[in-house]
Design a protein around this motif. Structure first.
Motif, PDB file in Angstrom:
ATOM      1  N   TYR A 131      21.190 -15.048  41.528  1.00 36.65           N
ATOM      2  CA  TYR A 131      20.398 -15.591  42.965  1.00 36.65           C
ATOM      3  C   TYR A 131      19.638 -14.492  42.985  1.00 36.65           C
ATOM      4  O   TYR A 131      18.665 -15.131  42.873  1.00 36.65           O
ATOM      5  N   ARG A 132      19.245 -13.130  42.736  1.00 38.72           N
ATOM      6  CA  ARG A 132      18.273 -12.607  43.279  1.00 38.72           C
ATOM      7  C   ARG A 132      17.130 -12.795  41.786  1.00 38.72           C
ATOM      8  O   ARG A 132      16.162 -12.695  42.386  1.00 38.72           O
ATOM      9  N   ALA A 170      43.067 -15.367  42.694  1.00 41.62           N
ATOM     10  CA  ALA A 170      41.906 -15.797  43.162  1.00 41.62           C
ATOM     11  C   ALA A 170      41.081 -14.567  43.621  1.00 41.62           C
ATOM     12  O   ALA A 170      39.660 -14.493  43.641  1.00 41.62           O
ATOM     13  N   ALA A 171      41.319 -13.739  44.409  1.00 43.25           N
ATOM     14  CA  ALA A 171      40.519 -12.476  45.034  1.00 43.25           C
ATOM     15  C   ALA A 171      40.297 -11.470  43.913  1.00 43.25           C
ATOM     16  O   ALA A 171      39.198 -11.609  44.562  1.00 43.25           O
ATOM     17  N   THR A 172      39.994 -11.708  43.000  1.00 46.86           N
ATOM     18  CA  THR A 172      40.612 -10.706  41.786  1.00 46.86           C
ATOM     19  C   THR A 172      38.762 -11.777  41.218  1.00 46.86           C
ATOM     20  O   THR A 172      37.543 -11.190  41.531  1.00 46.86           O
ATOM     21  N   LEU A 173      39.222 -12.724  41.139  1.00 46.54           N
ATOM     22  CA  LEU A 173      37.921 -13.986  40.530  1.00 46.54           C
ATOM     23  C   LEU A 173      36.740 -13.615  41.432  1.00 46.54           C
ATOM     24  O   LEU A 173      36.247 -13.786  40.997  1.00 46.54           O
ATOM     25  N   CYS A 174      37.329 -14.296  42.642  1.00 46.65           N
ATOM     26  CA  CYS A 174      35.673 -14.424  43.629  1.00 46.65           C
ATOM     27  C   CYS A 174      35.409 -13.405  43.781  1.00 46.65           C
ATOM     28  O   CYS A 174      34.229 -13.465  43.807  1.00 46.65           O
ATOM     29  N   VAL A 175      35.478 -11.928  43.977  1.00 49.79           N
ATOM     30  CA  VAL A 175      34.909 -10.782  43.988  1.00 49.79           C
ATOM     31  C   VAL A 175      33.454 -10.500  42.655  1.00 49.79           C
ATOM     32  O   VAL A 175      32.994 -10.537  42.720  1.00 49.79           O
ATOM     33  N   ARG A 176      34.073 -10.838  41.098  1.00 54.55           N
ATOM     34  CA  ARG A 176      33.706 -11.068  40.552  1.00 54.55           C
ATOM     35  C   ARG A 176      32.452 -11.992  40.391  1.00 54.55           C
ATOM     36  O   ARG A 176      31.461 -11.913  40.317  1.00 54.55           O
ATOM     37  N   ILE A 177      32.929 -13.173  41.072  1.00 60.52           N
ATOM     38  CA  ILE A 177      31.941 -14.207  40.520  1.00 60.52           C
ATOM     39  C   ILE A 177      30.872 -14.306  41.584  1.00 60.52           C
ATOM     40  O   ILE A 177      29.802 -14.289  41.879  1.00 60.52           O
ATOM     41  N   CYS A 178      31.301 -13.383  43.210  1.00 64.65           N
ATOM     42  CA  CYS A 178      30.427 -12.654  43.845  1.00 64.65           C
ATOM     43  C   CYS A 178      29.221 -11.697  43.613  1.00 64.65           C
ATOM     44  O   CYS A 178      28.328 -11.820  43.930  1.00 64.65           O
ATOM     45  N   GLY A 179      29.791 -11.173  42.702  1.00 64.92           N
ATOM     46  CA  GLY A 179      28.775 -10.247  41.799  1.00 64.92           C
ATOM     47  C   GLY A 179      27.858 -10.900  40.628  1.00 64.92           C
ATOM     48  O   GLY A 179      26.444 -10.771  40.609  1.00 64.92           O
ATOM     49  N   SER A 180      28.101 -12.088  40.309  1.00 68.11           N
ATOM     50  CA  SER A 180      27.737 -12.941  39.321  1.00 68.11           C
ATOM     51  C   SER A 180      26.325 -13.631  40.277  1.00 68.11           C
ATOM     52  O   SER A 180      25.468 -13.302  39.510  1.00 68.11           O
ATOM     53  N   PHE A 181      27.139 -13.444  41.430  1.00 64.34           N
ATOM     54  CA  PHE A 181      26.082 -14.359  42.015  1.00 64.34           C
ATOM     55  C   PHE A 181      25.905 -13.616  42.299  1.00 64.34           C
ATOM     56  O   PHE A 181      24.123 -14.293  42.774  1.00 64.34           O
ATOM     57  N   PRO A 191      15.366 -17.817  51.368  1.00 66.72           N
ATOM     58  CA  PRO A 191      14.165 -17.507  52.258  1.00 66.72           C
ATOM     59  C   PRO A 191      13.364 -19.426  52.841  1.00 66.72           C
ATOM     60  O   PRO A 191      14.035 -20.168  51.641  1.00 66.72           O
ATOM     61  N   GLU A 192      12.415 -19.405  52.814  1.00 66.61           N
ATOM     62  CA  GLU A 192      12.345 -20.951  53.751  1.00 66.61           C
ATOM     63  C   GLU A 192      11.247 -21.307  52.508  1.00 66.61           C
ATOM     64  O   GLU A 192      10.084 -20.142  51.471  1.00 66.61           O
ATOM     65  N   GLY A 193      11.566 -22.954  51.721  1.00 69.11           N
ATOM     66  CA  GLY A 193      10.502 -23.449  50.993  1.00 69.11           C
ATOM     67  C   GLY A 193      11.749 -22.626  49.401  1.00 69.11           C
ATOM     68  O   GLY A 193      10.690 -23.530  48.201  1.00 69.11           O
ATOM     69  N   CYS A 194      12.058 -22.159  49.680  1.00 66.35           N
ATOM     70  CA  CYS A 194      13.426 -21.996  48.190  1.00 66.35           C
ATOM     71  C   CYS A 194      13.882 -24.037  48.651  1.00 66.35           C
ATOM     72  O   CYS A 194      14.492 -24.462  49.102  1.00 66.35           O
ATOM     73  N   ALA A 195      13.961 -24.054  46.881  1.00 62.58           N
ATOM     74  CA  ALA A 195      14.901 -25.720  46.451  1.00 62.58           C
ATOM     75  C   ALA A 195      16.777 -25.038  47.029  1.00 62.58           C
ATOM     76  O   ALA A 195      17.006 -25.096  45.439  1.00 62.58           O
ATOM     77  N   THR A 196      17.056 -25.630  47.960  1.00 61.78           N
ATOM     78  CA  THR A 196      17.643 -25.672  47.779  1.00 61.78           C
ATOM     79  C   THR A 196      18.718 -25.948  47.073  1.00 61.78           C
ATOM     80  O   THR A 196      20.146 -25.572  46.732  1.00 61.78           O
ATOM     81  N   ALA A 197      19.409 -27.324  46.216  1.00 57.84           N
ATOM     82  CA  ALA A 197      19.643 -27.995  45.628  1.00 57.84           C
ATOM     83  C   ALA A 197      19.836 -27.286  44.381  1.00 57.84           C
ATOM     84  O   ALA A 197      21.081 -27.024  43.547  1.00 57.84           O
ATOM     85  N   GLN A 198      19.218 -25.695  43.944  1.00 57.81           N
ATOM     86  CA  GLN A 198      19.306 -25.792  42.496  1.00 57.81           C
ATOM     87  C   GLN A 198      20.224 -24.344  43.068  1.00 57.81           C
ATOM     88  O   GLN A 198      20.610 -23.644  42.388  1.00 57.81           O
ATOM     89  N   LEU A 199      20.403 -23.975  44.477  1.00 63.18           N
ATOM     90  CA  LEU A 199      21.552 -23.025  44.384  1.00 63.18           C
ATOM     91  C   LEU A 199      23.211 -23.808  43.092  1.00 63.18           C
ATOM     92  O   LEU A 199      23.971 -22.666  43.010  1.00 63.18           O
ATOM     93  N   SER A 200      23.379 -24.702  42.812  1.00 66.38           N
ATOM     94  CA  SER A 200      24.339 -25.195  42.325  1.00 66.38           C
ATOM     95  C   SER A 200      24.096 -24.788  41.041  1.00 66.38           C
ATOM     96  O   SER A 200      25.053 -24.913  40.390  1.00 66.38           O
ATOM     97  N   PHE A 201      23.381 -24.898  40.726  1.00 66.91           N
ATOM     98  CA  PHE A 201      23.001 -24.352  38.456  1.00 66.91           C
ATOM     99  C   PHE A 201      23.131 -22.355  39.621  1.00 66.91           C
ATOM    100  O   PHE A 201      23.668 -22.001  38.056  1.00 66.91           O
ATOM    101  N   VAL A 202      23.095 -22.113  40.406  1.00 69.29           N
ATOM    102  CA  VAL A 202      23.048 -20.550  40.595  1.00 69.29           C
ATOM    103  C   VAL A 202      23.866 -19.989  40.161  1.00 69.29           C
ATOM    104  O   VAL A 202      25.166 -18.984  39.706  1.00 69.29           O
TER     105      VAL A 202
END
Ligand code: BTN
Length: 237
Positions: free
Chosen positions: A164-165, A149-160, A68-79
């Protein structure tokens, strides 16, 4: 195991950079949650204009987000870092290195690169899932191929998605706390190379925005928004 609701996987054999591809797709209207995964990158991008060695076997992925507008995009690296850490916790004793690396035994095992364009941001994640890239074995490590890599990717997406929420709902605080709980070098003397030169001091905390705070022997504080951190006499990790 599957991707979180609303996420969609674009799995590619070879691409220049998953971040570049995600941003191209964003420009064409790709939605939040588009995940670009590539077996190989021919022009993988790292922080500070560096390249990211991307031979087959390791994980190269980008999650396209539309905060959403106004979010500090730089914090996404910590997320992303905290999500990545949560994914690895079961297997690995890792540490976060400011601003967005994961270390194991003081060696880099994963890197994160956030690139924004308009209301879209590419959250790029590279993990040495199978092997340490050639020529960097003194500073990098790998997960030894315990998981593909594919399994790791799916697990990372779940956590991310969960982090993120939480970030959207509760702000940066919980993300920062989780990051600091596993931070490399907290309380130690660090040297940080910035665009204006090198600053030294004790790594005291992160600000509410994610900047690193160094304290010098007289108690003076310096906030650093961007730079490269070195700990210890050898400047390792
Ligand atoms: C760093 O310099 O530590 C950040 C490295 C980020 C690499 C990943 S691999 C997937 C994504 N696509 C890219 O081109 N870079 C990121």
């Amino acid at each position: 195991m599957r991707l979180p609701d609303g996420y969609r996987l674009v799995s590619l054999h070879r691409i220049d950079s998953t971040n570049a591809e995600a941003l191209r797709r964003a420009a064409e209207g790709a939605p939040h949650g588009t995940v670009v995964l590539a077996a190989e990158q021919t022009a993988g991008r790292g922080r500070r204009g560096r390249s990211w060695l991307s031979a087959p076997g390791n994980l190269y992925m980008t999650v396209l987000v539309r905060p959403p507008e106004g979010c500090a995009t730089a914090q996404l690296s910590f997320v992303a870092a905290v999500a990545l850490g949560e994914t690895m916790d079961r297997e690995t004793d890792f540490r976060f290195k400011w601003p967005n690396d994961l270390l194991v035994g003081g060696r880099k095992i994963a890197g994160i690169l956030i690139e924004a364009d308009g209301d879209a941001a590419a959250v790029g994640i590279g993990v040495n899932a199978a092997r340490t890239p050639e020529g960097v074995s003194d500073t990098a490590a790998d997960l030894g191929g315990r998981e593909d890599a594919a399994t790791l990717c799916v697990r990372i997406c779940g956590s991310f998605d969960r982090w993120y929420r939480r970030w959207l709902a509760e702000g940066f605080g919980p993300v920062r706390d989780a990051w600091l709980a596993r931070a490399a070098g907290l309380g130690e003397i660090a040297a940080v190379q910035t665009a204006r030169g090198t600053v030294s001091g004790r790594f005291d905390r992160l600000t509410a925005e994610g900047a690193l705070v160094l304290v010098d022997p007289s108690g003076g504080e310096t906030e650093i928004a961007a730079g490269e951190v070195f700990f210890g006499r050898r400047g390792c990790c």
